[in-house]
Design an enzyme around this catalytic site. Structure first.
Site, PDB file in Angstrom:
ATOM      1  N   HIS A   1      -7.639  -5.100  -1.700  1.00  0.00           N
ATOM      2  CA  HIS A   1      -6.384  -4.493  -1.248  1.00  0.00           C
ATOM      3  C   HIS A   1      -5.594  -5.422  -0.333  1.00  0.00           C
ATOM      4  CE1 HIS A   1      -3.802  -1.042  -0.929  1.00  0.00           C
ATOM      5  NE2 HIS A   1      -3.923  -0.952   0.380  1.00  0.00           N
TER       6      HIS A   1
ATOM      7  N   ASP B   1      -9.151  -4.387  -6.284  1.00  0.00           N
ATOM      8  CA  ASP B   1      -8.763  -3.503  -5.190  1.00  0.00           C
ATOM      9  C   ASP B   1      -9.618  -2.235  -5.270  1.00  0.00           C
ATOM     10  OD1 ASP B   1      -7.497  -1.781  -3.374  1.00  0.00           O
ATOM     11  OD2 ASP B   1      -5.503  -2.562  -3.847  1.00  0.00           O
TER      12      ASP B   1
ATOM     13  N   SER C   1       0.848  -1.200   0.000  1.00  0.00           N
ATOM     14  CA  SER C   1       0.000   0.000   0.000  1.00  0.00           C
ATOM     15  C   SER C   1       0.883   1.249   0.000  1.00  0.00           C
ATOM     16  CB  SER C   1      -0.963  -0.046   1.193  1.00  0.00           C
ATOM     17  OG  SER C   1      -1.963   0.937   1.066  1.00  0.00           O
TER      18      SER C   1
END
Length: 721
Positions: free
Chosen positions: A698, A666, A591
């Site tokens: 995600h 995602d 991320s």
């Protein structure tokens, strides 16, 4: 030469632990071999000195909600056993009614986004042991009214009220429509970035419901495709405001349950409404609002009878203000508030008119959790980093700012759940050297009364693996910045050898990866790498949290600039260690950490030889409004800040080995980020590796997904570092 049997025996005994050392495997790590025992869904009651715990057997779909006494820790009774009710497929979550005579129980939950879910909800009467289904539909965020007679909930973007006695339901909003209008439940960006889902609240007498209405008609849409192994992919379209684009238009409403009327509250030129909360005065509602830059916060009090809105407090910041849930109203409607306005996060006490009574805590350290206020002793209970930013301790202090007492007695990470009378607390404690424990402790002096749970069996199991230590340190860069760090070296570390180093970091605003706590699942992965001859290190650079606002907010309008500089500068220091091979240093992250790893391999191509980026932002123009603009303003206002810190614009700098990973579904960091990064690398004729995980969000998990992903990363590390 004389044979020394005693010396030989000593050699054998000392060599045995190393020879018998068990090796960590990915199958064991991702097969839950090192799972800790915890107290799931721990709730302290308000009306009795008791607490409840959800004890679940997930494999068999059986769960119980058990009631315990705070003073003795003895089990009082089982409130409900799902086995006794065929309707319950286990228990996923539960909440009490205000009088604590009923429960709302969730089962068959279906996740929507990070925090939101729908479920079959049941009302359980603890006395009669009767179970009533709230709705024939799977609904969201049901909540009891203050008078215990009703339950409000969200369904299909509208709000409903269920009358428990009459067993009847009333729809109180009617204009809800997917991808257009949402009533009482947050839109995607509010849920993700303001971290709440239930955008409605009952007042103290149960006759009013305040709610936020989201008109997302003008918000641009994003479409993902789900492959689902069907003949054709299935598109999923939802509203997602990217930086600089339109957000939902929000409005505040108060519904009168008895009269059946709805009133719109005029809040002036309000952009965000990140929190609403009724005060202890039943007809007074508190509302927090923010401007688009999120650096100007108003706290409104709303008179529910007239709809009049009054600003009772305003707070501004040269960078941004982060929303918390630490607003607490006392009996006289004065309130406790936490703020960074003096440079560190501290507790403040204001009167009911918004006038500051006093700053309760102060110092060059931060409050990390607010636990509550005991009106009998007039003490506030909280958690802070006063004893070092990598530690967490529990304290009490008088509301007058005097007589502060540290209640946690060991260095590490301590958190607390206090009894309703604030005479005891259940302490959760762990450190890098101590597996998690749960104990009953006295609120008077912090001393342990009784142990509840320990993880000694896990600690004993880990002795067979002879794991290396996680060593904490402070790295001072050549520019003079002091950064918290940890390092894991092989157990048989030889200072005369040269080792490859893998850096891990996250580095997002206000985050922390260097903390004195028990091992995360990733830590076992790093221990496994150390067993295979790698050094693993982590550095929290500028922009991370718990060291004051100046350290955290230096990255304002330049998200990624100073964070990347600090990783590069820290690695230059580490690369000079005699036992490090400076030609074999890699970095990875997920991320924001994937964004960082991408930038580091591109902007630090002279120090990093390898990088793995999982689900990275590659262009800040692709990410959402609330998060990105909080730290960067809009791309229209700050184009250079966006462009100079987005990896996609530096693809031509790639020299080392690069692995790019993303989930195709995602909803948070869209796969668009990686797809366009791939195209940029291709057009710069750069060789790299990449993997797309179909229909994964995600988190990239489900079935064998994590095992396969971490195997791929392990192989990439071993081949290229």
């Amino acid at each position: 030469m004389k044979y020394n049997f005693t010396a030989f025996l000593f050699f054998l005994l000392t060599a045995l632990p190393l020879a018998a050392q068990q090796k960590l495997t990915l199958e064991a790590i991702w097969g839950s071999a090192f799972r800790t025992q915890d107290m799931d869904e721990l709730h302290a009651l308000k009306n009795a000195n008791q607490y409840t715990v959800l004890n679940a057997d997930y494999r068999n779909g059986i769960a119980t909600i058990d009631l315990y006494d705070f003073k003795t820790l003895e089990k009082v009774k089982t409130l409900i056993n799902s086995r006794d009710f065929p309707e319950l497929n286990g228990i996923d979550d539960y909440t009490f009614s205000p009088d604590e005579k009923k429960l709302l129980i969730a089962t068959n939950s279906e996740q929507i986004y990070r925090h939101s879910f729908t479920a079959d909800f049941y009302i359980y009467d603890i006395t009669s042991k009767s179970l009533t289904k709230l709705s024939d539909n799977k609904v969201q965020e049901p909540t009891f009214s203050a008078d215990n007679s009703k339950v409000a909930y969200g369904f299909d973007n509208n709000l409903y009220v269920y009358d428990i006695a009459a067993k009847s339901t009333k729809q109180i909003t009617t204009d809800g429509k997917r991808n257009a209008v949402i009533n009482g439940i947050t839109d995607w960006v509010y849920e993700e970035e303001f971290a709440f889902v239930r955008a409605y609240d009952w007042n103290a007498t149960g006759d009013k419901i305040a709610y936020i209405r989201f008109d997302e008609t003008e918000v641009p849409e994003f479409t993902m495709e789900y492959y689902n192994q069907g003949l054709y992919p299935v598109p999923y379209t939802f509203k997602y405001p990217k930086a600089g684009e339109k957000n939902s238009e929000v409005s505040l409403h108060i519904y009168d349950v008895k009269a059946g009327t709805d009133k719109t509250v005029n809040l002036g030129d309000t952009y965000y409404i990140p929190r609403i909360q009724w005060t202890n005065e039943a007809q007074t509602l508190s509302v927090q609002t923010l401007n688009r830059h999120q650096n100007n916060l108003n706290l409104f009090f709303i008179d529910a009878t007239t709809g009049k809105a009054s600003v009772i407090m305003n707070e501004t910041d040269k960078a941004y203000i982060e929303i918390t849930d630490n607003l607490t109203f006392l009996d006289d409607n004065s309130y406790i508030w936490t703020s960074e306005k003096d440079g560190y996060n501290h507790i403040y006490h204001y009167n009911k008119n918004g006038k500051l009574i006093r700053q309760v805590t102060q110092g060059s350290w931060e409050i990390t959790a607010y636990y509550g206020y005991d009106k009998k002793s007039k003490n506030i209970f909280y958690q802070s980093v006063e004893n070092g930013s990598i530690n967490r301790d529990v304290y009490r202090i008088g509301i007058d700012g005097k007589n502060k007492v540290r209640l946690s007695l060991k260095e590490g990470t301590t958190s607390a759940t206090f009894s309703p009378e604030y005479d005891y607390f259940i302490q959760s404690y762990a450190s890098v050297n101590q597996s998690p424990t749960y104990t009953l402790n006295s609120s008077k002096d912090g001393k342990q009364v009784k142990e509840i749970i320990n993880n000694n069996a896990l600690a004993q199991k880990l002795r067979d693996y002879n794991l290396p230590q996680k060593e904490f340190m402070v790295i001072t860069t050549d520019k003079g910045h002091q950064l918290n760090a940890w390092m894991i070296k092989p157990k048989d570390f030889d200072p005369l050898k040269k080792y490859p180093v893998l850096m891990y970091q996250y580095s997002g605003p206000g985050s922390q990866e260097v903390s004195n706590d028990w091992f995360s699942i990733n830590d076992y992965y790093y221990f496994m790498l150390a067993q295979q001859g790698y050094i693993v290190a982590c550095v929290d650079g500028r922009g991370t949290g718990y060291k004051g606002a100046e350290f955290k907010k230096v990255t304002y309008k330049e998200l990624g600039k100073y964070e990347v500089e600090d990783q590069i500068d820290a690695v230059k220091v580490i690369g000079r260690y005699s036992y490090v091979d400076p030609e074999r240093i890699g970095i990875w992250g997920w991320s924001f950490g994937g964004f960082m790893a991408s930038n580091c391999i591109l902007k630090g191509n002279d120090v990093f030889s390898m990088a793995i980026a999982v689900a990275p932002v590659t262009n800040w123009r692709f990410y959402d409004t609330v998060y990105t603009e909080r730290y960067m303003q809009t791309p229209q206002e700050n184009p250079a800040g966006y462009d100079q810190n987005s990896p996609i614009n530096f693809a031509g700098n790639l020299k080392g080995k690069f692995l790019l990973v993303h989930g195709s579904a995602d909803d948070n960091v869209h796969v668009q980020n990686s797809m366009l990064m791939i195209e940029a690398l291709v057009q710069n004729n750069k060789q790299f590796d990449w993997a797309i995980y179909p229909d994964k969000n995600h988190g990239i998990y489900g079935g064998y997904t994590r095992l396969q992903l971490y195997t791929k990363m392990l192989n990439f590390i071993k081949e290229n570092l």
